[in-house]
Design a protein around this motif. Structure first.
Motif, PDB file in Angstrom:
ATOM      1  N   GLY A  98       0.812  -1.217   0.000  1.00 38.24           N
ATOM      2  CA  GLY A  98       0.000   0.000   0.000  1.00 38.24           C
ATOM      3  C   GLY A  98       0.844   1.265   0.000  1.00 38.24           C
ATOM      4  O   GLY A  98       0.512   2.266  -0.635  1.00 38.24           O
ATOM      5  N   LYS A  99       1.976   1.195   0.700  1.00 40.28           N
ATOM      6  CA  LYS A  99       2.852   2.365   0.795  1.00 40.28           C
ATOM      7  C   LYS A  99       3.406   2.769  -0.572  1.00 40.28           C
ATOM      8  O   LYS A  99       3.838   3.901  -0.754  1.00 40.28           O
ATOM      9  CB  LYS A  99       4.045   2.039   1.707  1.00 40.28           C
ATOM     10  N   LYS A 100       3.447   1.806  -1.508  1.00 45.04           N
ATOM     11  CA  LYS A 100       4.075   2.084  -2.811  1.00 45.04           C
ATOM     12  C   LYS A 100       3.103   2.704  -3.800  1.00 45.04           C
ATOM     13  O   LYS A 100       3.446   2.920  -4.960  1.00 45.04           O
ATOM     14  CB  LYS A 100       4.628   0.785  -3.387  1.00 45.04           C
ATOM     15  N   ASN A 102      -0.971   7.054   6.150  1.00 45.57           N
ATOM     16  CA  ASN A 102       0.101   6.091   5.940  1.00 45.57           C
ATOM     17  C   ASN A 102       1.446   6.808   5.834  1.00 45.57           C
ATOM     18  O   ASN A 102       1.508   8.040   5.889  1.00 45.57           O
ATOM     19  CB  ASN A 102      -0.138   5.192   4.725  1.00 45.57           C
ATOM     20  N   CYS A 103       2.492   6.015   5.673  1.00 42.60           N
ATOM     21  CA  CYS A 103       3.836   6.567   5.836  1.00 42.60           C
ATOM     22  C   CYS A 103       4.794   5.781   4.957  1.00 42.60           C
ATOM     23  O   CYS A 103       4.640   4.561   4.814  1.00 42.60           O
ATOM     24  CB  CYS A 103       4.228   6.426   7.310  1.00 42.60           C
ATOM     25  N   ILE A 104       5.775   6.465   4.392  1.00 40.40           N
ATOM     26  CA  ILE A 104       6.710   5.761   3.502  1.00 40.40           C
ATOM     27  C   ILE A 104       7.722   4.928   4.285  1.00 40.40           C
ATOM     28  O   ILE A 104       8.381   4.080   3.721  1.00 40.40           O
ATOM     29  CB  ILE A 104       7.447   6.741   2.565  1.00 40.40           C
ATOM     30  N   PHE A 105       7.860   5.177   5.582  1.00 43.59           N
ATOM     31  CA  PHE A 105       8.769   4.363   6.389  1.00 43.59           C
ATOM     32  C   PHE A 105       8.038   3.089   6.826  1.00 43.59           C
ATOM     33  O   PHE A 105       6.830   2.950   6.634  1.00 43.59           O
ATOM     34  CB  PHE A 105       9.246   5.152   7.614  1.00 43.59           C
ATOM     35  N   ASP A 106       8.781   2.167   7.458  1.00 46.23           N
ATOM     36  CA  ASP A 106       8.156   0.886   7.823  1.00 46.23           C
ATOM     37  C   ASP A 106       8.675   0.410   9.186  1.00 46.23           C
ATOM     38  O   ASP A 106       9.348  -0.614   9.277  1.00 46.23           O
ATOM     39  CB  ASP A 106       8.434  -0.154   6.727  1.00 46.23           C
ATOM     40  N   CYS A 107       8.342   1.164  10.224  1.00 49.09           N
ATOM     41  CA  CYS A 107       8.784   0.791  11.570  1.00 49.09           C
ATOM     42  C   CYS A 107       8.022  -0.459  12.024  1.00 49.09           C
ATOM     43  O   CYS A 107       6.806  -0.551  11.829  1.00 49.09           O
ATOM     44  CB  CYS A 107       8.522   1.924  12.554  1.00 49.09           C
ATOM     45  N   SER A 108       8.746  -1.368  12.663  1.00 49.56           N
ATOM     46  CA  SER A 108       8.120  -2.636  13.066  1.00 49.56           C
ATOM     47  C   SER A 108       6.966  -2.397  14.034  1.00 49.56           C
ATOM     48  O   SER A 108       5.965  -3.107  14.027  1.00 49.56           O
ATOM     49  CB  SER A 108       9.153  -3.548  13.721  1.00 49.56           C
ATOM     50  N   TYR A 109       7.102  -1.387  14.904  1.00 52.68           N
ATOM     51  CA  TYR A 109       6.106  -1.173  15.966  1.00 52.68           C
ATOM     52  C   TYR A 109       4.956  -0.271  15.535  1.00 52.68           C
ATOM     53  O   TYR A 109       4.071   0.030  16.318  1.00 52.68           O
ATOM     54  CB  TYR A 109       6.789  -0.548  17.191  1.00 52.68           C
ATOM     55  N   CYS A 110       4.940   0.162  14.286  1.00 56.53           N
ATOM     56  CA  CYS A 110       3.986   1.191  13.860  1.00 56.53           C
ATOM     57  C   CYS A 110       2.533   0.716  13.994  1.00 56.53           C
ATOM     58  O   CYS A 110       2.150  -0.302  13.413  1.00 56.53           O
ATOM     59  CB  CYS A 110       4.264   1.574  12.415  1.00 56.53           C
ATOM     60  N   PHE A 111       1.725   1.471  14.721  1.00 59.52           N
ATOM     61  CA  PHE A 111       0.334   1.072  14.943  1.00 59.52           C
ATOM     62  C   PHE A 111      -0.494   1.172  13.664  1.00 59.52           C
ATOM     63  O   PHE A 111      -1.557   0.572  13.554  1.00 59.52           O
ATOM     64  CB  PHE A 111      -0.301   1.902  16.067  1.00 59.52           C
ATOM     65  N   LEU A 112       0.009   1.899  12.673  1.00 56.57           N
ATOM     66  CA  LEU A 112      -0.758   2.037  11.431  1.00 56.57           C
ATOM     67  C   LEU A 112      -0.930   0.695  10.720  1.00 56.57           C
ATOM     68  O   LEU A 112      -1.873   0.511   9.953  1.00 56.57           O
ATOM     69  CB  LEU A 112      -0.057   3.016  10.480  1.00 56.57           C
ATOM     70  N   GLN A 113      -0.010  -0.243  10.960  1.00 60.29           N
ATOM     71  CA  GLN A 113      -0.118  -1.557  10.310  1.00 60.29           C
ATOM     72  C   GLN A 113      -1.446  -2.235  10.649  1.00 60.29           C
ATOM     73  O   GLN A 113      -1.992  -2.987   9.857  1.00 60.29           O
ATOM     74  CB  GLN A 113       1.018  -2.472  10.762  1.00 60.29           C
ATOM     75  N   ILE A 142      -1.221  10.131  11.845  1.00 56.20           N
ATOM     76  CA  ILE A 142      -1.253   8.883  11.068  1.00 56.20           C
ATOM     77  C   ILE A 142      -0.343   8.968   9.841  1.00 56.20           C
ATOM     78  O   ILE A 142      -0.572   8.327   8.819  1.00 56.20           O
ATOM     79  CB  ILE A 142      -2.696   8.482  10.667  1.00 56.20           C
ATOM     80  N   THR A 143       0.689   9.755   9.981  1.00 58.10           N
ATOM     81  CA  THR A 143       1.725   9.834   8.955  1.00 58.10           C
ATOM     82  C   THR A 143       2.940  10.480   9.595  1.00 58.10           C
ATOM     83  O   THR A 143       2.895  10.891  10.751  1.00 58.10           O
ATOM     84  CB  THR A 143       1.225  10.667   7.751  1.00 58.10           C
ATOM     85  N   ASP A 144       4.032  10.543   8.847  1.00 58.74           N
ATOM     86  CA  ASP A 144       5.193  11.317   9.302  1.00 58.74           C
ATOM     87  C   ASP A 144       5.037  12.717   8.703  1.00 58.74           C
ATOM     88  O   ASP A 144       4.817  12.866   7.499  1.00 58.74           O
ATOM     89  CB  ASP A 144       6.479  10.649   8.790  1.00 58.74           C
ATOM     90  N   SER A 145       5.150  13.764   9.547  1.00 58.08           N
ATOM     91  CA  SER A 145       4.831  15.120   9.076  1.00 58.08           C
ATOM     92  C   SER A 145       5.711  15.611   7.930  1.00 58.08           C
ATOM     93  O   SER A 145       5.286  16.457   7.154  1.00 58.08           O
ATOM     94  CB  SER A 145       4.998  16.127  10.219  1.00 58.08           C
ATOM     95  N   THR A 174       8.466  14.114  13.169  1.00 54.26           N
ATOM     96  CA  THR A 174       9.077  13.370  12.063  1.00 54.26           C
ATOM     97  C   THR A 174      10.205  12.453  12.510  1.00 54.26           C
ATOM     98  O   THR A 174      10.773  12.628  13.598  1.00 54.26           O
ATOM     99  CB  THR A 174       9.609  14.380  11.009  1.00 54.26           C
ATOM    100  N   LYS A 175      10.522  11.495  11.633  1.00 56.20           N
ATOM    101  CA  LYS A 175      11.786  10.757  11.744  1.00 56.20           C
ATOM    102  C   LYS A 175      12.648  11.071  10.526  1.00 56.20           C
ATOM    103  O   LYS A 175      13.660  10.426  10.292  1.00 56.20           O
ATOM    104  CB  LYS A 175      11.515   9.246  11.764  1.00 56.20           C
ATOM    105  N   SER A 176      12.223  12.022   9.717  1.00 55.44           N
ATOM    106  CA  SER A 176      12.922  12.258   8.459  1.00 55.44           C
ATOM    107  C   SER A 176      13.977  13.338   8.620  1.00 55.44           C
ATOM    108  O   SER A 176      14.154  13.931   9.683  1.00 55.44           O
ATOM    109  CB  SER A 176      11.920  12.663   7.375  1.00 55.44           C
TER     110      SER A 176
HETATM  111  S1  SF4 Z   1       4.177   6.640  10.970  1.00 57.31           S
HETATM  112 FE1  SF4 Z   1       5.906   6.803  12.380  1.00 57.31          FE
HETATM  113  S2  SF4 Z   1       6.026   4.784  13.356  1.00 57.31           S
HETATM  114 FE2  SF4 Z   1       4.779   4.550  11.515  1.00 57.31          FE
HETATM  115  S3  SF4 Z   1       6.215   3.893   9.910  1.00 57.31           S
HETATM  116 FE3  SF4 Z   1       6.022   6.140   9.822  1.00 57.31          FE
HETATM  117  S4  SF4 Z   1       7.714   6.904  11.043  1.00 57.31           S
HETATM  118 FE4  SF4 Z   1       7.444   4.759  11.594  1.00 57.31          FE
END
Ligand code: SF4
Length: 375
Positions: free
Chosen positions: A68-70, A105-116, A157-160, A189-191
């Protein structure tokens, strides 16, 4: 000593969706034109509406969330953008603020992300292009409540900022918030995607906050994100530009030898940013709803998230046992206070008991937290 070397792992401009889907009624928005002009080599499809696409997509993929992210959908948000932060769940003390969701959604893929779990039924990467509607709504609400101080975040629900070089929301949001008398914008952000922010002439009323973790945790649990030093380099540039910057050590993950890892994180943080330029540091431990666990285990089999024991709290979310959380907070808070006694440190999404156990004080009320973030 400052160590502001830029490291690899930058995400500037690297998001390339497999396809772009444009809702019929979105074609003529200026932001749509701008995004499409930057993706001229990516196939573009016009769609009636997003629900139909989501249904088709869900039945045709194995890793629905990853795929979905793609796929980027340009959509129109109907309804009210501004919402009270839903973080104030039962039994938790929450930093009181408002959210607007400009993307999903978010282009990153953190294992703990609640969006999954949260977006499992609508996993596409969605960006809303009717930003004019958002600005009009905010202007009306801020004017209607002139005595209230609004803190507005875009990173629920995304990275800003992760997509800001492709979808430059900040170019509209920053000048808009510069003019407000009773509102601040919080970009979380994490970016390291701060080019647009650095191009703005005025940083007034904008807080940029970074979620950070030790590099070992980033490598294992935060796939696709820029490295720690890239994030901190971006933060140092924003601080120099005059933006207020904050840091979330969240989620704290108790990997083997976590004390050493988090001491190293705090050292690196202060190498890049002087305490006087940090608005605050927040601490939050790894937490999850039970429905997320099987998804994490299946999508990220190598994760270290579940090596310890977790118990559910009043809000139904599982966390490390309270004594362990207290120990982690006390230890990391101690590392931070060794660097600076004046630093504002708070605990996000934690119980009253943990606040009291670690700080010896009753948690701040929402009003006090509002004052803490006062304009
Ligand atoms: S929304 Fe946050 S936790 Fe989720 S994948 Fe993106 S950066 Fe990681």
């Amino acid at each position: 000593m400052s160590n502001k070397t830029k490291t690899s792992g930058s995400t500037q401009s690297i998001y390339q969706p497999d396809a772009v889907f444009v809702e019929q009624n979105c074609r003529n928005f200026p932001l749509t034109e701008e995004i499409l002009s930057r993706l001229s080599h990516v196939p573009v499809y016009e769609i009636q509406d997003i629900e139909q696409l989501e249904t088709q997509f869900k039945t045709s993929q194995n890793d629905v969330f990853g795929e979905g992210k793609k796929n980027l959908v340009l959509s129109r948000f109907n309804g009210s953008f501004l919402k009270k932060c839903p973080g104030a769940s039962p039994g938790m003390v929450c930093c009181n603020y408002y959210v607007v969701n400009l993307a999903k959604n978010c282009i990153f893929d953190c294992s703990y992300c609640f969006l999954q779990d949260f977006l499992n039924n609508n996993p596409l990467q969605v960006a809303y292009v009717n930003i004019e509607d958002l600005l009009q709504e905010l202007e009306e609400v801020f004017a209607q409540f002139p005595d209230r101080a609004f803190r507005v975040g875009t990173g629920e629900i995304t990275d800003s900022l992760a997509l800001d070089s492709l979808i430059p929301y900040s170019n509209s949001l920053v000048p808009f918030f510069n003019k407000q008398k009773n509102a601040v914008l919080e970009l979380k952000t994490k970016s390291d995607c701060v080019e647009n922010l650095l191009d703005q002439p005025d940083p007034t009323n904008v807080i940029v906050s970074w979620s950070i973790n030790p590099q070992q945790v980033i490598d294992l649990e935060e796939k696709g994100t820029p490295g720690l030093e890239s994030r901190l380099h971006a933060a140092s540039l924003c601080a120099e530009k005059g933006y207020r910057v904050g840091f979330h050590l969240d989620p704290i993950i108790l990997i083997p030898e976590w004390e050493e890892a988090y001491r190293g994180l705090v050292d690196t943080l202060f190498d890049f940013i002087p305490a006087s330029q940090m608005e605050w540091v927040s601490l939050g431990s790894f937490r999850y709803r039970s429905s997320l666990k099987p998804i994490i285990k299946s999508r990220h089999p190598e994760t270290l998230l579940f090596t310890g024991e977790h118990l559910p709290g009043k809000d139904g979310k599982f966390r490390y046992l309270r004594p362990l959380r207290n120990k982690a907070y006390e230890t990391i808070r101690g590392f931070l206070q060794e660097k600076s006694k004046e630093l504002s440190i708070y605990f996000c999404m934690e119980t009253k008991e943990v606040w009291e156990g670690v700080t010896g004080k009753t948690p701040r009320s929402d009003e006090k937290l509002d004052a803490f973030f006062d304009l």
